[in-house]
Design a protein around this motif. Structure first.
Motif, short mmCIF file in Angstrom:
data_model
loop_
_atom_site.label_atom_id
_atom_site.label_comp_id
_atom_site.label_asym_id
_atom_site.label_seq_id
_atom_site.Cartn_x
_atom_site.Cartn_y
_atom_site.Cartn_z
N ILE A 260 47.81 44.89 47.99
CA ILE A 260 46.94 44.63 46.83
C ILE A 260 45.92 45.75 46.65
CG2 ILE A 260 47.22 42.13 46.84
CD1 ILE A 260 44.51 41.93 48.28
N GLU A 261 46.23 46.92 47.17
CA GLU A 261 45.30 48.05 47.09
C GLU A 261 44.88 48.33 45.65
OE1 GLU A 261 48.08 48.86 50.63
OE2 GLU A 261 48.26 48.11 48.55
N ASP A 262 45.85 48.29 44.73
CA ASP A 262 45.53 48.61 43.34
C ASP A 262 44.54 47.64 42.74
OD1 ASP A 262 47.43 46.59 43.51
OD2 ASP A 262 48.53 47.23 41.71
N LYS A 263 44.67 46.36 43.06
CA LYS A 263 43.74 45.36 42.54
C LYS A 263 42.34 45.57 43.09
CE LYS A 263 47.30 41.78 42.06
NZ LYS A 263 47.73 40.43 42.51
N VAL A 264 42.26 45.85 44.38
CA VAL A 264 40.96 46.01 45.02
C VAL A 264 40.24 47.25 44.48
CG1 VAL A 264 39.75 46.29 47.21
CG2 VAL A 264 41.78 44.82 47.09
N VAL A 265 40.96 48.36 44.40
CA VAL A 265 40.34 49.60 43.90
C VAL A 265 39.92 49.44 42.44
CG1 VAL A 265 40.70 52.05 43.42
CG2 VAL A 265 41.52 51.06 45.57
N LYS A 266 40.71 48.74 41.66
CA LYS A 266 40.36 48.50 40.26
C LYS A 266 39.03 47.76 40.15
CE LYS A 266 42.21 46.40 36.00
NZ LYS A 266 41.19 45.35 35.78
N GLU A 267 38.83 46.74 40.97
CA GLU A 267 37.57 45.98 40.94
C GLU A 267 36.40 46.85 41.40
OE1 GLU A 267 36.83 42.90 40.01
OE2 GLU A 267 38.83 42.11 39.57
N ILE A 268 36.64 47.66 42.42
CA ILE A 268 35.59 48.56 42.90
C ILE A 268 35.20 49.54 41.79
CG2 ILE A 268 35.05 50.43 44.51
CD1 ILE A 268 36.85 48.98 46.56
N ALA A 269 36.19 50.15 41.17
CA ALA A 269 35.93 51.14 40.13
C ALA A 269 35.20 50.53 38.95
CB ALA A 269 37.25 51.77 39.67
N GLU A 270 35.58 49.33 38.56
CA GLU A 270 34.92 48.68 37.43
C GLU A 270 33.44 48.40 37.74
OE1 GLU A 270 37.34 45.30 36.60
OE2 GLU A 270 38.86 46.46 35.53
N PHE A 271 33.16 47.99 38.97
CA PHE A 271 31.76 47.75 39.33
C PHE A 271 30.97 49.05 39.33
CE2 PHE A 271 28.23 47.22 42.33
CZ PHE A 271 27.62 46.09 41.80
N ILE A 272 31.55 50.09 39.89
CA ILE A 272 30.86 51.38 39.93
C ILE A 272 30.58 51.88 38.52
CG2 ILE A 272 31.20 53.84 40.49
CD1 ILE A 272 32.54 52.93 43.09
N ARG A 273 31.54 51.71 37.63
CA ARG A 273 31.38 52.18 36.25
C ARG A 273 30.56 51.21 35.40
NH1 ARG A 273 37.32 52.93 36.22
NH2 ARG A 273 37.26 51.20 34.75
N GLY A 274 30.22 50.05 35.94
CA GLY A 274 29.45 49.07 35.19
C GLY A 274 30.24 48.42 34.08
N GLU A 275 31.54 48.24 34.32
CA GLU A 275 32.41 47.68 33.30
C GLU A 275 33.09 46.42 33.83
OE1 GLU A 275 35.19 50.77 32.63
OE2 GLU A 275 33.75 52.12 31.70
N ASP A 276 33.52 45.59 32.88
CA ASP A 276 34.26 44.39 33.24
C ASP A 276 35.76 44.62 33.19
OD1 ASP A 276 31.98 42.83 33.58
OD2 ASP A 276 31.87 42.36 31.45
N ALA A 277 36.18 45.69 32.51
CA ALA A 277 37.61 45.96 32.39
C ALA A 277 37.79 47.43 32.06
CB ALA A 277 38.25 45.10 31.30
N ASP A 278 39.03 47.91 32.23
CA ASP A 278 39.33 49.31 31.89
C ASP A 278 39.15 49.54 30.40
OD1 ASP A 278 39.86 50.16 34.41
OD2 ASP A 278 42.00 49.75 34.30
#
Length: 278
Positions: A260-278
């Motif tokens: 589930i690496e892709d799911k985890v990194v996606k959530e991390i990236a969204e938090f860092i970018r201050g976004e709820d979704a891509d």
């Protein structure tokens, strides 16, 4: 997806080659500097750029992450800066995923200052805080983007130090703790708790609800999240995946988000970018 040597090609580099060979282009192609980039660094603070295999193109870099691996923190970099140890670590093997989400990646090695690796006490020390400051400063200098320190397992102890050391580390925009080790020896637990109680930068705590590693139990991660005083903090829990590890603390267990690496990194990236979704 492990980090390993590969040749990277993209449309702009091919266009540039054609321009050189045939001299028909009126202007140079757009610079690659805007694309997210992966580098390695050690405690000498020398940055190297080993190639990272990309399944998909990197996106434009919008922030930077300093990745702190677990275990002893050793990446065993060769002369080119290519990682030869800890390649299976969740953060290290996911470097291309961070790039895909527009995050510059700096993978930090404990050597040569710590040839036998980092222990818990060292990760909580002023010496290590100074090393973390060096990594952050190098990332700011290279990319001039917000810098987050992201740790996993034992690496999250370093992340707690980055977020809670005084005086505060300059240039730190936030911290991410994944599968954080929260059960420490009695001699180290008070310092860890003190640092956690001082984290006021944005903070994300991530854990797998079926993490069976005795050093990073899910209830310990939940308690750590409560202790962090940051006004901008969040918790993310995950489930499922496909563990192939016999060691519950291993990189390819639930502790390491296998499958589930892709799911985890996606959530991390969204938090860092201050976004709820891509």
């Amino acid at each position: 997806m492990p980090v390993r040597p590969a040749n990277l090609f993209n449309q702009s580099s091919l266009i540039f080659a054609a321009c050189v060979a045939f001299a028909f282009c009126s202007e140079a192609p757009a610079a690659r500097a805007a694309d997210a980039e992966a580098v390695t660094i050690d405690t000498t603070l020398i940055v190297k750029t080993p190639p990272v295999r990309l399944d998909k193109p990197a996106h434009a870099g919008r922030a930077s992450v300093v990745l702190m691996t677990g275990g002893d923190g050793l990446l065993s970099l060769d002369a080119t800066g290519t990682i030869t140890a800890s390649t299976g670590n969740f953060l290290i093997r996911s470097a291309d995923l961070f790039l895909r989400h527009g995050l510059n990646v700096m993978m930090a090695d404990a050597a040569p200052a710590h040839p036998t690796g980092l222990n818990v006490a060292t990760r909580l020390s002023a010496t290590h805080a100074a090393e973390l400051q060096g990594f952050i400063t190098a990332a700011v200098s290279r990319w001039n983007k917000p810098v987050w320190v992201v740790g996993t397992s034992n690496g999250s102890i370093s992340t707690v130090t980055a977020g809670g050391f005084l005086p505060p580390l300059a240039g730190l925009s936030g911290v991410v703790l994944t599968s954080p080790v929260t059960n420490l020896a009695p001699v180290n637990q008070p310092t860890f708790n003190l640092y956690a109680s001082r984290i006021v930068v944005p903070a994300l705590v991530v854990w797998h609800q079926d993490d069976h590693c005795s050093f990073s139990p899910p209830d310990g991660s939940a308690a750590l999240f409560v202790v962090i005083p940051s006004a901008n903090k969040a918790a993310r829990t995950f489930e499922r995946g496909h563990s192939v590890a016999t060691d519950p603390c291993g990189a390819f267990s639930e502790h390491g988000y296998a499958g589930i690496e892709d799911k985890v990194v996606k959530e991390i990236a969204e938090f860092i970018r201050g976004e709820d979704a891509d």
